[in-house]
Design a protein around this motif. Structure first.
Motif, PDB file in Angstrom:
ATOM      1  N   ALA A 250      30.324  49.091 119.991  1.00 63.51           N
ATOM      2  CA  ALA A 250      29.646  49.305 118.727  1.00 63.51           C
ATOM      3  C   ALA A 250      29.358  47.965 118.115  1.00 63.51           C
ATOM      4  N   VAL A 251      28.163  47.775 117.673  1.00 64.15           N
ATOM      5  CA  VAL A 251      27.831  46.496 117.061  1.00 64.15           C
ATOM      6  C   VAL A 251      27.929  46.656 115.562  1.00 64.15           C
ATOM      7  N   PHE A 252      28.066  45.586 114.863  1.00 63.96           N
ATOM      8  CA  PHE A 252      28.519  45.652 113.485  1.00 63.96           C
ATOM      9  C   PHE A 252      27.569  44.948 112.535  1.00 63.96           C
ATOM     10  N   THR A 253      27.253  45.599 111.444  1.00 65.68           N
ATOM     11  CA  THR A 253      26.398  44.975 110.440  1.00 65.68           C
ATOM     12  C   THR A 253      27.210  44.510 109.279  1.00 65.68           C
ATOM     13  N   GLY A 254      27.575  43.301 109.227  1.00 71.63           N
ATOM     14  CA  GLY A 254      28.191  42.774 108.025  1.00 71.63           C
ATOM     15  C   GLY A 254      29.657  42.503 108.152  1.00 71.63           C
ATOM     16  N   THR A 255      30.272  42.402 107.045  1.00 66.90           N
ATOM     17  CA  THR A 255      31.599  41.876 106.874  1.00 66.90           C
ATOM     18  C   THR A 255      32.680  42.832 107.300  1.00 66.90           C
ATOM     19  N   LEU A 256      33.200  42.761 108.479  1.00 70.41           N
ATOM     20  CA  LEU A 256      34.416  43.418 108.873  1.00 70.41           C
ATOM     21  C   LEU A 256      34.459  44.905 108.568  1.00 70.41           C
ATOM     22  N   ALA A 257      33.377  45.552 108.305  1.00 75.90           N
ATOM     23  CA  ALA A 257      33.392  46.996 108.068  1.00 75.90           C
ATOM     24  C   ALA A 257      32.105  47.588 108.587  1.00 75.90           C
ATOM     25  N   THR A 258      32.126  48.857 109.029  1.00 76.86           N
ATOM     26  CA  THR A 258      31.005  49.353 109.792  1.00 76.86           C
ATOM     27  C   THR A 258      30.036  50.194 108.984  1.00 76.86           C
ATOM     28  N   GLY A 259      29.044  50.681 109.722  1.00 74.55           N
ATOM     29  CA  GLY A 259      28.018  51.516 109.111  1.00 74.55           C
ATOM     30  C   GLY A 259      26.676  50.864 109.310  1.00 74.55           C
ATOM     31  N   THR A 260      25.624  51.632 109.263  1.00 76.17           N
ATOM     32  CA  THR A 260      24.297  51.069 109.421  1.00 76.17           C
ATOM     33  C   THR A 260      23.716  50.759 108.053  1.00 76.17           C
ATOM     34  N   ALA A 261      23.529  49.484 107.771  1.00 80.52           N
ATOM     35  CA  ALA A 261      23.086  49.076 106.442  1.00 80.52           C
ATOM     36  C   ALA A 261      21.575  49.066 106.362  1.00 80.52           C
ATOM     37  N   PRO A 262      21.027  49.342 105.203  1.00 82.64           N
ATOM     38  CA  PRO A 262      19.591  49.199 105.034  1.00 82.64           C
ATOM     39  C   PRO A 262      19.197  47.739 105.142  1.00 82.64           C
ATOM     40  N   ALA A 263      17.905  47.511 105.355  1.00 86.05           N
ATOM     41  CA  ALA A 263      17.428  46.151 105.604  1.00 86.05           C
ATOM     42  C   ALA A 263      17.741  45.211 104.464  1.00 86.05           C
ATOM     43  N   LEU A 264      17.749  45.701 103.235  1.00 82.91           N
ATOM     44  CA  LEU A 264      17.953  44.833 102.083  1.00 82.91           C
ATOM     45  C   LEU A 264      19.357  44.985 101.514  1.00 82.91           C
ATOM     46  N   ALA A 265      20.320  45.284 102.355  1.00 83.31           N
ATOM     47  CA  ALA A 265      21.692  45.449 101.885  1.00 83.31           C
ATOM     48  C   ALA A 265      22.194  44.152 101.266  1.00 83.31           C
ATOM     49  N   GLU A 266      22.878  44.287 100.155  1.00 80.68           N
ATOM     50  CA  GLU A 266      23.465  43.148  99.451  1.00 80.68           C
ATOM     51  C   GLU A 266      24.933  43.005  99.832  1.00 80.68           C
ATOM     52  N   LYS A 267      25.475  41.824  99.516  1.00 80.63           N
ATOM     53  CA  LYS A 267      26.888  41.558  99.742  1.00 80.63           C
ATOM     54  C   LYS A 267      27.502  41.088  98.436  1.00 80.63           C
ATOM     55  N   HIS A 268      28.635  41.653  98.073  1.00 79.74           N
ATOM     56  CA  HIS A 268      29.366  41.213  96.890  1.00 79.74           C
ATOM     57  C   HIS A 268      30.835  41.063  97.249  1.00 79.74           C
ATOM     58  N   ALA A 269      31.431  39.938  96.851  1.00 78.26           N
ATOM     59  CA  ALA A 269      32.841  39.680  97.113  1.00 78.26           C
ATOM     60  C   ALA A 269      33.546  39.303  95.826  1.00 78.26           C
ATOM     61  N   LEU A 270      34.788  39.748  95.695  1.00 82.01           N
ATOM     62  CA  LEU A 270      35.643  39.370  94.573  1.00 82.01           C
ATOM     63  C   LEU A 270      36.943  38.818  95.152  1.00 82.01           C
ATOM     64  N   ILE A 271      37.254  37.564  94.822  1.00 81.23           N
ATOM     65  CA  ILE A 271      38.454  36.884  95.301  1.00 81.23           C
ATOM     66  C   ILE A 271      39.409  36.712  94.124  1.00 81.23           C
ATOM     67  N   VAL A 272      40.618  37.225  94.255  1.00 85.82           N
ATOM     68  CA  VAL A 272      41.638  37.104  93.220  1.00 85.82           C
ATOM     69  C   VAL A 272      42.842  36.379  93.812  1.00 85.82           C
TER      70      VAL A 272
END
Length: 507
Positions: free
Chosen positions: A12-34
């Motif tokens: 299975a190939v992966f779209t994005g950060t360490l978690a799966t699913g088929t993302a839309p072409a314009l998927a955004e990424k948001h991260a919160l570091i505490v």
């Protein structure tokens, strides 16, 4: 009979950060570091949590592909309870949409408090300790964030691809007195006004050790934790700069590709999991005071284990079951991989040390010609349960052992120390014959020293035919083997060995 044919592990190939699913072409990424070093009470202060947060930012902006404007940080006194919760809602929930990627990281103290809604078998809620946490004068701590609150927040991220990484521990008072205090532990130190006065029952302790992670794994969510329940996450107090044992290895495994066990240039989730478990265990064994062990955990759908951590697209594979929920459902379909990709996927999924000195051979040795009779011999320096797999040049996977013939003879799947086991032996009444196509295949032998129950996986594939859904099959085995072992006096990695060998079929 044709053998040296094996079933393709569908990667299975992966779209994005360490978690799966088929993302839309314009998927955004948001991260919160505490990350919190500076707690209100001096005895609670840490030294390496903020360094961990900075290393996670480096990871996000590097291999994981986040832009600076997609990352928010709450360090030290900025990481109050209200600030963590409000930023989680505004930045990770309200500012994202289905298909987006969300990454939440916490490094700091963890703790426990009495369960208030009856959902914890051990009677304790796990907590994240915010920067403004303090004793409440009633034997507890105010301004912590309990696991139930985090579950509600994460449930609001439905249809996002979510990664949670927690570098703290939640042993708290339940392990108080069982082991010596250890420098750099990320659990609140003993403070009389908050320590739990009543003794802990052996049943509560057993239930606590058997728990999975801080928050539950659900489809689309991966949850990494630095240690298993009852253990204490540690900082490397003598390193410069000081940083968390787990986060250092998590980042190094991806950025420096230290986790690339099969050397194919790709770090998968399974390889990263194996690496952080192994390296954390090595560090713990170097410290006399590390008596409870260091065993990182990963709760994730089994379909995510073979995926690269830095990108790709997931197959339609089934989510894993929780450790107590029984086997996962199988996926609807898996595409066939080229043989080399199948073999790399197999060795990445099942990456592990060969601590048992396991050897596997093809008899006779040397190149194998099409039509030639062959046998397989496995030798181990330790006793255990054997699983022998063949990933062949046809892009198929076959479970060579245990098989229906060994089962018909009432043989267990045991292999005994320094007593070679041959498949097939003279009692089988047939031979394996090498068949087309010519090319390279790989034999993979697993010897399980701990009594791990793989009956659900292996019982369905004793017929010596290609495994129909090899990715799911291999991922289920890998997930089961990597669960922390909680049956002994201390929690630890499960003991099992893996080795492989490449063979060649010629015409």
């Amino acid at each position: 009979m044709n053998v040296l044919t094996t079933a393709a592990l569908g990667l299975a190939v992966f779209t994005g950060t360490l978690a799966t699913g088929t993302a839309p072409a314009l998927a955004e990424k948001h991260a919160l570091i505490v990350s919190i070093n500076e707690y209100a009470k001096d005895p609670w202060k840490l030294r390496g949590a903020v360094n961990d947060g900075k290393n996670i930012e480096r990871l996000l902006r590097g291999p994981l592909g986040y832009r600076p404007d997609q990352i928010k940080e709450l360090f030290d006194q900025a990481a109050t309870r209200d600030a963590i919760l409000s930023n989680f809602r505004s930045w990770l929930i309200d500012a994202t949409k289905p298909g987006d990627e969300v990454f939440f990281y916490f490094s700091g103290h963890g703790y426990q408090q009495p369960d208030t809604n009856g959902d914890e078998e051990d009677g304790l809620d796990e907590t994240l300790v915010a920067a403004d946490a303090e004793p409440d004068g009633k034997g507890g701590v105010r301004n912590m964030i309990i696991d139930d609150e985090m579950e509600l927040l994460l449930d609001a991220l439905k249809d996002r691809k979510v990664t949670v990484v927690i570098d703290s521990c939640h042993s708290g008072t339940i392990s108080r007195g069982a082991f010596n205090e250890i420098e750099g532990a990320r659990s609140l130190p003993l403070i009389p006004e908050i320590d739990r006065p009543q003794p802990i029952s052996s049943r509560a302790l057993a239930l606590h050790r058997a728990e999975t992670t801080f928050v539950a794994q659900v489809p689309g969510r991966m949850v990494w934790t630095a240690v298993a329940p009852y253990q204490k996450a540690l900082e490397e107090s003598r390193s410069n700069p000081v940083a968390g044992v787990f986060t250092t290895r998590f980042v190094r495994g991806i950025i420096d590709k230290k986790a690339d066990a099969n050397g194919d240039g790709i770090v998968t989730n399974a390889e990263l999991y194996a690496y952080v478990q192994k390296e954390s265990d090595v560090y713990c064994k170097s410290l006399q005071a590390c008596q409870a062990g260091l065993t990182p955990t990963l709760e994730a759908p089994t379909a995510q284990l073979p995926l690269p951590v830095t990108g790709g697209e997931a197959l339609d594979a089934a989510p894993s079951a929780s450790p107590s929920a029984g086997p996962a459902t199988t996926p609807l379909s898996e595409p066939t991989l080229p043989p080399a990709s199948l073999q790399n996927t197999a060795t990445a999924l099942l990456a592990n040390d060969n601590q048992g000195g396991v050897q596997v051979e093809v008899l006779p040795s040397g190149p194998i010609r099409v039509g030639q009779a062959v046998r397989f011999r496995v030798t181990s320096q330790v006793e255990g349960s054997l699983v022998l797999l063949d990933a062949n040049a046809a892009g198929e996977l076959i479970q060579l052992f245990p098989n229906e013939h060994s089962q018909a003879q009432n043989r267990s799947n045991r292999i005994y120390a320094n007593r070679p086991l041959t498949v097939p032996d003279s009692t089988y009444g047939f031979e394996f014959t090498a068949s087309e196509p010519a090319g390279q295949g790989k034999l993979i032998a697993l010897v399980l020293q701990d009594p791990i129950d793989l009956s659900v996986q292996v019982s369905q594939h004793r017929d010596l035919n290609p495994v129909a859904k090899p990715v799911d099959y291999m991922a289920q085995i890998a997930e089961r083997l990597r669960r922390p072992w909680t049956q002994g006096a201390t929690t630890r990695m499960t003991r099992w060995s893996m080795t492989s060998m490449t063979y060649t079929i010629t015409r």
